[in-house]
Scaffold this active site. Structure first.
Site, PDB file in Angstrom:
ATOM      1  N   SER A 579       0.828  -1.062   0.086  1.00 56.35           N
ATOM      2  CA  SER A 579      -0.192   0.057  -0.047  1.00 56.35           C
ATOM      3  C   SER A 579       0.976   1.190   0.004  1.00 56.35           C
ATOM      4  CB  SER A 579      -0.888   0.180   1.299  1.00 56.35           C
ATOM      5  OG  SER A 579      -1.556   1.267   1.317  1.00 56.35           O
ATOM      6  N   TYR A 592      -2.672   0.168  10.690  1.00 61.41           N
ATOM      7  CA  TYR A 592      -2.647  -0.421   9.325  1.00 61.41           C
ATOM      8  C   TYR A 592      -1.417   0.127   8.403  1.00 61.41           C
ATOM      9  CZ  TYR A 592      -3.834  -0.355   4.358  1.00 61.41           C
ATOM     10  OH  TYR A 592      -3.999  -0.899   2.992  1.00 61.41           O
TER      11      TYR A 592
END
Length: 702
Positions: A579, A592
């Site tokens: 990501s 995250y």
């Protein structure tokens, strides 16, 4: 593994002809109908095997006259799935005129080049070498099938006498001869001289039957096959194959042994061309591999040309004792077993080659028989590996029948070679399309039911890879399977529901990939979640969940895949779907972002260790892949909307405008990047990061 086919095999062969449906069909459509019915039952003919034909009166598009046209299954294709465009069409008068060009058995191959000159109505479907066999039989409708029961009779030492005894004059008999023009002329002579015959047995090969109508031909074929089956069932001496020598291992142990053996074996035989594997442990296979006569019967080789063209003339029987199973000993002996087989195959080529024979092909075995365990088959693609296994099951059935009533006789070695290395067969191989870029590769995609996972799987399937898809969501996984099976068929796709945070479950995923395809070459770690919360509201549960899935899960899958890739010694490629947040911190998403950063570093660590083994590890960093994403369907979308002080419905547009290129990022964009790293297009790249985010200056890697 063989339960469904075993059940089908127990059902009697009965006519499926529908008179009402047939009444609506033209003659070509009746041929197609008959062909599909015959090809739908593997007891009647094997996949891709057999031929059907009909001689039909048609209007010549050039002269307007009514002429007789041979409709016959064209080169390649399968009777069970053939369409009308799968048939060649040829003028019968021109086929008869070819007899004037025939110069004898030694030159009969040249007759194939004349067949295009006989084409009716500019049909582009190439005629097969079996065309003369159908053309010259003096009947309107002809079937050429490869039923195990009839081949068993054809492969007996006393085949001619048994044919006369079983069929009481209804079938003729011809000695073994390679299919070709001369055999077509012999079939013409027999059918003209014996008008009451219903067909003929070809020694060591198969069955021809005929009739005056499509229905009568079809039902004659079924009746002859059933008669052969019934006679064999009543007369086969028991116990078969000399009786049982060893007990089969329990099913779970058989599968475990195959799953451990296949990657190692695949690596040893894929040095020149990637191979894919198939495991079969049906009742027929276990009966054979556990029998007293396994070794001598396997050494005799197969009889029917269709069988050994798929399986090589004989299999490799592995040295394994199921009464004292020693897997390490089996694995340790593989190298010598393969060396011996290759030497034997090369010597066979040297003994039998002609002055113009093609060079020796891949000398590795295709079929591997393991006492107490089952059968492995390896080929350049999964469907071919599976079908090769099916053909060897046919060969087992033939040996069972032939040896049970007489003495089984394999095809003479020189005859087998002359078919395997036939120049016409070589020309056919040379016309095969170039393999796709990932042909023969096995990919594992985690998080496979999501938007990115499905897009990646679709891209890899389209490039020729086999894909094992895994996800924790069974319902979503089944939906993904239903969608993706349309891309490349059932053979190329496998699915397994599992939780990648469970070490045993991860072992099960890789075992499933090994058992279904033979190992793993490409790992796409894509399983994911997303969560957002201010630091002081981030619970330990949220933190652990992100670490478990995005770090521990990636580690467990990568570690097991790495072990198998090292075993195979074929290199490999791992792609982590990370990501943008692995490079750019975001407020309110510490759990995250930290997990995604750990993913990036894990990938780089594995890249360092993998380089010496040819295992490349790279990362693709998406950003804001909203469309098709299951992550964005949940709370994450609402949380990011709240964080950016926008409505949830405006999230996609917000991220599009935020990007430097002002573009949305879709799952297909990520799939293209993953494919780049998975393929040889990036063969000299490892430890790298590719951002697919439409431009985010904060995520620049340098």
């Amino acid at each position: 593994m063989g339960a469904m086919s075993e059940t089908k095999q127990q059902q009697p062969i009965t006519s499926q002809w529908d008179d009402a449906l047939a009444a609506t069909m033209s003659e070509p459509e009746l041929l197609l109908y008959r062909s599909n019915l015959l090809g739908s039952d593997l007891r009647i003919t094997n996949f891709g095997g057999g031929n059907t034909s009909a001689k039909i009166d048609m209007v010549d598009p050039l002269s307007g006259d009514t002429v007789e046209v041979l409709w016959v299954k064209g080169s390649g294709g399968d009777l069970g799935s053939i369409k009308l465009d799968g048939f060649s069409t040829l003028y019968m008068d021109k086929l008869h005129a070819l007899k004037n060009r025939y110069r004898g058995l030694e030159l009969e191959d040249e007759m194939v080049a004349y067949l295009p000159h006989c084409t009716f109505n500019l049909n582009p479907r190439a005629a097969s070498i079996d065309t003369p066999l159908h053309a010259y039989i003096a009947h309107k409708h002809v079937d050429h099938m490869h039923p195990d029961s009839c081949i068993a009779i054809a492969a007996c030492k006393n085949s001619k006498e048994l044919t006369a005894k079983i069929f009481e004059g209804e079938l003729g008999w011809l000695p073994w001869q390679r299919p070709g023009y001369d055999l077509g002329l012999k079939l013409e002579q027999v059918s003209q001289a014996n008008p009451d015959l219903k067909g003929i047995i070809l020694e060591g090969h198969g069955l021809f039957t005929w009739g005056d109508t499509a229905k009568s031909c079809y039902e004659t074929t079924l009746a002859i096959i059933k008669r052969a089956e019934d006679w064999l069932a009543q007369n086969i001496a028991q116990p078969v194959f000399g009786g049982q020598a060893v007990e089969p291992l329990p099913a779970a142990e058989r599968a475990a042994i195959a799953a451990k053996l296949m990657p190692l074996l695949r690596g040893k035989i894929s040095q020149q061309e990637y191979k894919l594997g198939h495991f079969e442990d049906s009742a027929a296979v276990l009966e054979f591999v556990c029998s007293a006569e396994l070794a001598p019967l396997a050494a005799l080789g197969t009889s029917c040309p269709d069988h050994f063209l798929r399986t090589k003339i004989r299999p490799l029987v592995l040295d394994f004792d199921p009464t004292a199973p020693d897997l390490e000993r089996l694995l340790a002996g593989l190298d010598q077993a393969l060396v011996d087989y290759r030497a034997d195959y090369t010597a066979y080529h040297e003994r039998c080659k002609r002055a113009n024979s093609p060079k020796v092909r891949d000398a590795n075995p295709i079929i591997y028989l393991i006492p107490g365990v089952g059968m492995l088959s390896f080929a350049k693609d999964k469907a071919t590996a599976r079908i090769a296994g099916e053909f060897y099951v046919n060969a087992i059935n033939v040996m069972r029948g032939a040896n049970g009533v007489d003495t089984y006789v394999g095809l003479p070695e020189q005859e087998a070679f002359d078919i395997e290395y036939w120049l016409l067969e070589e020309a056919k191989l040379q016309r095969m399309p170039k393999p796709k870029s990932l042909a023969g590769r096995i990919a594992l995609v985690t998080g496979g039911a999501g938007g990115i996972g499905q897009a990646v799987a679709r891209q890899l399937l389209q490039e020729g890879a086999c894909v094992m898809l895994t996800d924790i969501d069974q319902e979503a996984l089944e939906a993904a399977q239903a969608a993706l099976v349309k891309v490349a068929g059932k053979d190329a796709l496998g699915v397994v529901q599992a939780n990648i945070t469970d070490e045993n479950a991860v072992s099960g995923i890789l075992e499933a990939a090994a058992l279904r395809f033979g190992g793993v070459d490409l790992l796409v770690s894509n399983a994911g979640i997303a969560s957002a919360a201010p630091l002081d509201e981030t619970t330990l549960e949220i933190w652990k969940r992100n670490q478990d899935i995005l770090v521990t899960g990636y580690f467990l899958v990568a570690r097991r895949a790495f072990q198998i890739m090292k075993q195979q010694k074929l290199g490999g490629s791992m792609v982590f779907v990370g990501s943008k947040n692995g490079l750019v911190a975001s407020a309110g998403a510490s759990a995250y972002c930290t997990a995604k950063a750990a993913e990036l570093h894990l990938a780089r660590c594995i890249a360092l260790e993998g380089a010496e083994h040819g295992i490349r590890v790279n990362t693709v960093n998406p950003d804001a892949v909203i469309r098709g994403s299951r992550i964005w369907d949940g709370k994450w979308k609402e949380e990011r909307a709240a964080s950016n002080k926008i409505d949830a419905d405006d999230v996609e547009e917000f991220y599009r405008k935020r990007s430097m290129l002002k573009l949305s990022v879709f799952p297909e964009d990520i799939a293209e990047a993953v494919y780049f790293f998975a393929s040889e297009k990036s063969g000299k790249s490892t430890g790298n990061i590719l951002n697919v985010d439409a431009g985010n200056a904060g995520a620049f890697t340098r």
